[in-house]
Design a protein around this motif. Structure first.
Motif, PDB file in Angstrom:
ATOM      1  N   ARG A   3       0.085  -1.078   0.168  1.00 20.19           N
ATOM      2  CA  ARG A   3      -0.106  -0.210  -0.481  1.00 20.19           C
ATOM      3  C   ARG A   3       1.163   1.020   0.197  1.00 20.19           C
ATOM      4  O   ARG A   3       0.907   2.524  -1.120  1.00 20.19           O
ATOM      5  N   LEU A   4       1.819   1.470   0.918  1.00 19.09           N
ATOM      6  CA  LEU A   4       2.391   2.387   0.922  1.00 19.09           C
ATOM      7  C   LEU A   4       3.724   2.359  -0.468  1.00 19.09           C
ATOM      8  O   LEU A   4       3.825   3.697  -0.998  1.00 19.09           O
TER       9      LEU A   4
ATOM     10  N   LEU B  64       3.729   5.888  -3.256  1.00 13.64           N
ATOM     11  CA  LEU B  64       4.501   6.781  -3.057  1.00 13.64           C
ATOM     12  C   LEU B  64       4.822   6.305  -5.054  1.00 13.64           C
ATOM     13  O   LEU B  64       5.365   7.600  -5.389  1.00 13.64           O
ATOM     14  N   LEU B  65       4.785   5.427  -5.492  1.00 12.99           N
ATOM     15  CA  LEU B  65       5.103   5.319  -6.719  1.00 12.99           C
ATOM     16  C   LEU B  65       3.495   5.297  -7.919  1.00 12.99           C
ATOM     17  O   LEU B  65       4.384   6.358  -8.776  1.00 12.99           O
ATOM     18  N   GLN B  66       2.860   5.275  -7.563  1.00 11.66           N
ATOM     19  CA  GLN B  66       1.989   4.851  -8.549  1.00 11.66           C
ATOM     20  C   GLN B  66       0.577   7.050  -7.978  1.00 11.66           C
ATOM     21  O   GLN B  66       0.738   7.422  -9.301  1.00 11.66           O
TER      22      GLN B  66
END
Length: 96
Positions: free
Chosen positions: A4-5, A9-11
């Motif tokens: 989830r993190l 952060l990436l998407q």
């Protein structure tokens, strides 16, 4: 939790790495100017360290974003098209 993190952060916020990298570059530049004045050498040193860390975090984050995008593109293009129910009879489950 990690997934989830990572997704967060990436998407959802890939531009955040660009902002962190820009902050690192700016801090590094200010540290370079501070080195011109002997009385500011200690501050310049810390600005170099903080700026370098910001550039590193920005670059690594951007690399993860690009890797994630390529992985998603490969996954979507390598999957075969979905089969319709009823096979290739052309009726698609209608008229039976």
């Amino acid at each position: 939790m990690k997934a989830r993190l990572e997704r967060y952060l990436l998407q959802d916020f890939p531009f955040i790495h660009l902002i962190i990298g820009g902050f690192g570059n700016t801090t590094f530049l200010v540290g370079s100017v501070c080195f011109l004045f002997p009385s500011l050498e200690k501050i310049a040193l810390w600005l170099f360290v903080v700026g370098s860390l910001g550039m590193l975090v920005g670059t690594v984050g951007e690399a993860f974003v690009r890797h994630e995008r390529k992985s998603r593109q490969r996954n979507t293009t390598s999957q075969p098209p979905p089969m319709h129910e009823g096979g290739d009879s052309g009726t698609h489950g209608r008229g039976r």
